[in-house]
Design an enzyme around this catalytic site. Structure first.
Site, PDB file in Angstrom:
ATOM      1  N   CYS A   2       0.871  -1.172   0.000  1.00  0.00           N
ATOM      2  CA  CYS A   2       0.000   0.000   0.000  1.00  0.00           C
ATOM      3  C   CYS A   2       0.911   1.227   0.000  1.00  0.00           C
ATOM      4  CB  CYS A   2      -0.859   0.017   1.257  1.00  0.00           C
ATOM      5  SG  CYS A   2      -1.866  -1.443   1.443  1.00  0.00           S
ATOM      6  N   ARG A  27       1.697   1.478  -6.117  1.00  0.00           N
ATOM      7  CA  ARG A  27       1.773   0.502  -5.016  1.00  0.00           C
ATOM      8  C   ARG A  27       0.412  -0.091  -4.673  1.00  0.00           C
ATOM      9  NH1 ARG A  27       6.383   0.776  -1.988  1.00  0.00           N
ATOM     10  NH2 ARG A  27       5.319  -0.123  -0.199  1.00  0.00           N
ATOM     11  N   TRP A  74      -3.795  -1.493  -1.329  1.00  0.00           N
ATOM     12  CA  TRP A  74      -3.740  -2.694  -2.153  1.00  0.00           C
ATOM     13  C   TRP A  74      -4.244  -3.787  -1.221  1.00  0.00           C
ATOM     14  CZ3 TRP A  74      -2.991  -3.905  -7.168  1.00  0.00           C
ATOM     15  CH2 TRP A  74      -2.775  -5.245  -7.485  1.00  0.00           C
ATOM     16  N   ASN A  98       0.722  -0.372   6.221  1.00  0.00           N
ATOM     17  CA  ASN A  98       1.106  -1.182   5.065  1.00  0.00           C
ATOM     18  C   ASN A  98       1.763  -2.435   5.633  1.00  0.00           C
ATOM     19  OD1 ASN A  98       1.906  -2.225   2.607  1.00  0.00           O
ATOM     20  ND2 ASN A  98       3.815  -1.048   2.560  1.00  0.00           N
ATOM     21  N   GLY A  99       1.253  -3.615   5.244  1.00  0.00           N
ATOM     22  CA  GLY A  99       1.836  -4.871   5.735  1.00  0.00           C
ATOM     23  C   GLY A  99       0.732  -5.864   6.044  1.00  0.00           C
ATOM     24  N   GLU A 482       8.172 -21.011 -19.945  1.00  0.00           N
ATOM     25  CA  GLU A 482       8.135 -19.675 -19.333  1.00  0.00           C
ATOM     26  C   GLU A 482       9.309 -18.824 -19.802  1.00  0.00           C
ATOM     27  OE1 GLU A 482       6.096 -17.899 -18.006  1.00  0.00           O
ATOM     28  OE2 GLU A 482       7.172 -16.341 -16.926  1.00  0.00           O
ATOM     29  N   LYS A 486       8.880 -15.270 -21.787  1.00  0.00           N
ATOM     30  CA  LYS A 486       9.498 -14.029 -21.304  1.00  0.00           C
ATOM     31  C   LYS A 486      10.306 -13.385 -22.423  1.00  0.00           C
ATOM     32  CE  LYS A 486       7.661 -13.126 -18.073  1.00  0.00           C
ATOM     33  NZ  LYS A 486       6.622 -14.047 -18.191  1.00  0.00           N
ATOM     34  N   GLU A 489       8.030 -12.184 -25.514  1.00  0.00           N
ATOM     35  CA  GLU A 489       7.033 -11.119 -25.302  1.00  0.00           C
ATOM     36  C   GLU A 489       7.680  -9.759 -25.046  1.00  0.00           C
ATOM     37  OE1 GLU A 489       4.386 -11.219 -21.921  1.00  0.00           O
ATOM     38  OE2 GLU A 489       5.806 -12.363 -20.753  1.00  0.00           O
ATOM     39  N   HIS A 505      12.577 -35.653 -31.678  1.00  0.00           N
ATOM     40  CA  HIS A 505      11.322 -35.787 -32.443  1.00  0.00           C
ATOM     41  C   HIS A 505      11.060 -34.544 -33.280  1.00  0.00           C
ATOM     42  CE1 HIS A 505      10.416 -39.409 -30.145  1.00  0.00           C
ATOM     43  NE2 HIS A 505      10.923 -38.759 -29.110  1.00  0.00           N
ATOM     44  N   LYS A 604      -1.647  -5.873 -19.990  1.00  0.00           N
ATOM     45  CA  LYS A 604      -1.327  -6.524 -18.713  1.00  0.00           C
ATOM     46  C   LYS A 604      -2.416  -7.534 -18.358  1.00  0.00           C
ATOM     47  CE  LYS A 604       0.790  -7.599 -15.017  1.00  0.00           C
ATOM     48  NZ  LYS A 604       1.919  -8.529 -15.164  1.00  0.00           N
TER      49      LYS A 604
END
Ligand code: AGP
Length: 609
Positions: A2, A27, A74, A98-99, A482, A486, A489, A505, A604
């Site tokens: 946050c 944040r 957040w 925050n936490g 993955e 990365k 993209e 193969h 996103k």
């Protein structure tokens, strides 16, 4: 994550708070609020939604207050709403946080028994009432703060204002960042530098356990025990744009380096230290169902699908339950066989991906029990699934998913242990052993980040290539996918991930001196076979790059490039091995000058089919 801002000085506080929060919206931004000491009373204003909603509501109000705190949220506990927005109040004080407070449930029960009334679902409100409780017992504000924080377990950065203390703004930190700043006859505090950089460059970075008292012209810091503490003042010469990325060039790089903290936050409150067991209090699924369900089906897209593929190995091998993994856009059209004895796990960073949402809805309509693994509290998927396990990665701004992926793997590991205990496949000792590996994971990932210079060096050659092949076996086959995703993209180089056993193969036809082959080579039971694949690549003049561990470097064929990461336990090794893949992609894209945080054609969150 946050955003917190606080001010005390000669200027009106509200504009400073709003402007500071604007610089912290990266944040978190699902709700926001301010508390102002207006005369001898604290005025609180909060709003759900982005900061602009709150600012709009305040446009016609006039405040003379020169002391105040602000917060952009957040959500972690309690969905986004005005009532859950910070600041939270109690008996003449207001607080922002925050936490994650791990023991807030037991503290809340105790405070309610003592007559405190809770107005929100948050863990934060517990701290406000705890401080008020100690104030009632006659403690001064700073003592009441220290006494209250001594009772909480977990991470916090808090700012507090008291009606009885118009000349002082209080702050404390443990595990969540908080920076203090000194101006001319005024003081500031914030979660991060960007919020106050426009006013001063003289910053004091609080350390865990610090408690601060800020007056207009002075800042004093003590320990939780009340002992004086001396902290250096640092002159910050960043420009505001750099500051928002904490000095990193791109959000993606910042988020790669945030992974140790993101994993820590995702683990917070989910491992019962005393009994060495998983504590998924937030799972919310019937234990009898978990014990007797017949199969798990995981659906996701993109990187989250790769996480599901890794999760399959974890759940099948640790919990002994069959797992089927489907790309969500395929699942929804193949008339899937799911029903009441199926657990459907939808994995999504955003919680808004159209294909994954559609798959979840379809499985639910067919009677499956649904669980979402998500990073955004209150997102559509979390509201429609029967239960949700959150990753606490904080907002992921870079389009290329990094910290969301590694925290998804952590949640899947916790889920596998939980299922294995529920159905008796894992003993208490098994669980304790597997948890010990998990507790060291943030440190392992921190150590893995040391491979960045090697990745940057190798990126020079990779950036000139047209095609790259990624190979992996077993639980690391999904990492080959993955790593390829990365790279493609964000650098726009064509890249393909393949099971290494499939080389003969077809893909082996591609191998020549122009073809870099990134090989995932952990020291595990498939190492010999993977080593053979690396030799096959070298034998055809290919360019192998091994992502491996120090003990294996000397076994690599001549001419093989190596990037090493620390050895790690079997099921958590992918979390460590993915770090060089992320960094390689980043540095290649950097050399190619592409828009790393917002690559062409990508969004996103893909909220349409
Ligand atoms: C991964 O780097 C991409 N941004 C993309 O593949 C992403 O993982 C996919 O769109 C799924 O998004 P979600 O996790 O928000 O559902």
């Amino acid at each position: 994550m946050c955003g917190i801002v606080g001010y005390i000085g000669p200027q009106p506080a509200l504009p400073i708070l709003i402007e500071g929060l604007t610089r912290l919206e990266y944040r978190g931004y699902d709700s926001a609020g301010v508390a102002l000491l207006e005369g001898d009373a604290i005025e609180i204003r909060r709003a759900e939604g982005k900061l602009a909603v709150l600012a709009g509501q305040l446009r016609d109000e006039r405040f003379a207050a020169t002391l105040g705190i602000g917060h952009t949220r957040w959500a972690t506990h309690g969905r986004p709403s005005e009532q859950n927005a910070h600041p939270h109040a109690s008996h003449g004080l207001a607080l922002v946080h925050n936490g994650i407070i791990e023991n807030f449930v037991e503290l809340r029960e105790r405070l309610e028994q003592e007559g405190f009334r809770f107005a929100s679902e948050t863990d934060t409100e517990v701290i406000a009432h705890l401080i008020a409780r100690h104030r009632r017992q006659g403690l001064a504000p700073s003592q009441a703060i220290r006494a209250a924080l001594a009772e909480v377990r977990g991470a916090y950065a808090v700012a507090v204002v008291f009606e009885a203390e118009p000349e002082t703004l209080y702050a404390a930190r443990n595990g969540s960042p908080l920076v203090l700043a000194k101006g001319e006859g005024e003081s500031f505090l914030a979660s991060d530098i960007p919020a106050v950089l426009a006013h001063t460059r003289e910053m004091i970075f609080m350390e865990d356990g610090d408690v601060a008292a800020l007056s207009a012209g002075e800042i004093t810091i003590t320990s939780l025990a009340g002992e004086p503490v001396a902290r250096e003042t640092t002159h910050i010469d960043w420009n505001p744009v750099m500051a928002e990325k904490a000095g990193f060039k791109h959000f993606m790089l910042k988020e790669i380096y945030e992974q140790p903290r993101a994993i820590n936050d995702t683990l917070a409150g989910r491992i019962h230290q005393g009994e060495q067991r998983v504590a998924l209090a937030d799972l919310g699924l019937d234990v009898e169902f978990l014990r007797t369900m017949r199969r798990v089906v995981m659906v996701a897209c993109g990187t989250s699908w790769h996480a599901a593929l890794v999760g399959k190995y974890m759940v099948e091998q640790l919990a002994g339950v069959g797992v089927e993994v489907d790309i969500a856009s395929e699942f929804r059209y193949r008339k899937p066989i799911v029903g009441p004895r199926t657990l459907l796990v939808a994995i999504s960073q955003s919680g808004e991906t159209a294909d994954t949402l559609a798959a979840l809805r379809q499985a639910k309509a067919q009677g499956a029990t649904t669980l979402s693994i998500c990073n955004v509290v209150g997102s559509t998927m979390t509201r429609e699934a029967d239960a949700t396990l959150y990753t606490h990665a904080g907002p992921e701004i870079g389009v290329a998913s990094t910290k969301a992926f590694t925290t998804q793997l952590v949640v899947l590991y916790l889920l596998a242990l939980h299922l294995g205990r529920a159905n008796g496949r894992l003993s208490g000792d098994d669980e304790a052993t597997l948890l010990r590996d998990l507790i060291t994971l943030p440190t392992m990932v921190e150590e893995a980040l040391a491979c960045a210079p090697a990745c940057e060096r190798l990126a020079k050659g990779l950036a000139e290539r047209r095609d790259v092949l990624y190979l992996g076996r077993g639980i690391h086959f999904p990492l080959a996918l993955e790593g390829a995703l990365k790279l493609k993209e964000i650098s726009y180089i064509h890249a393909e991930g393949y099971p290494a056993g499939e080389m003969k193969h077809g893909p082996i036809a591609l191998i020549d001196e122009e073809m870099p082959v990134v090989c995932l080579l952990p020291d595990d039971d498939l190492m010999e076979k993977m080593l053979s694949n690396v030799e096959e690549v070298r034998a055809r003049d290919g360019v192998p790059i091994a992502i491996t561990q120090p003990a294996l470097v000397d076994t690599l064929p001549e001419g093989t490039e190596a990037i090493t990461v620390p050895p790690c336990s079997r099921y958590l090794c992918p979390v460590v091995m993915v770090v060089p893949l992320q960094l390689l992609a980043y540095y290649v894209a950097l050399r190619r000058g592409t828009d790393v945080d917002q690559p062409r054609n990508l969004a996103k969150s893909v909220t349409v089919e």
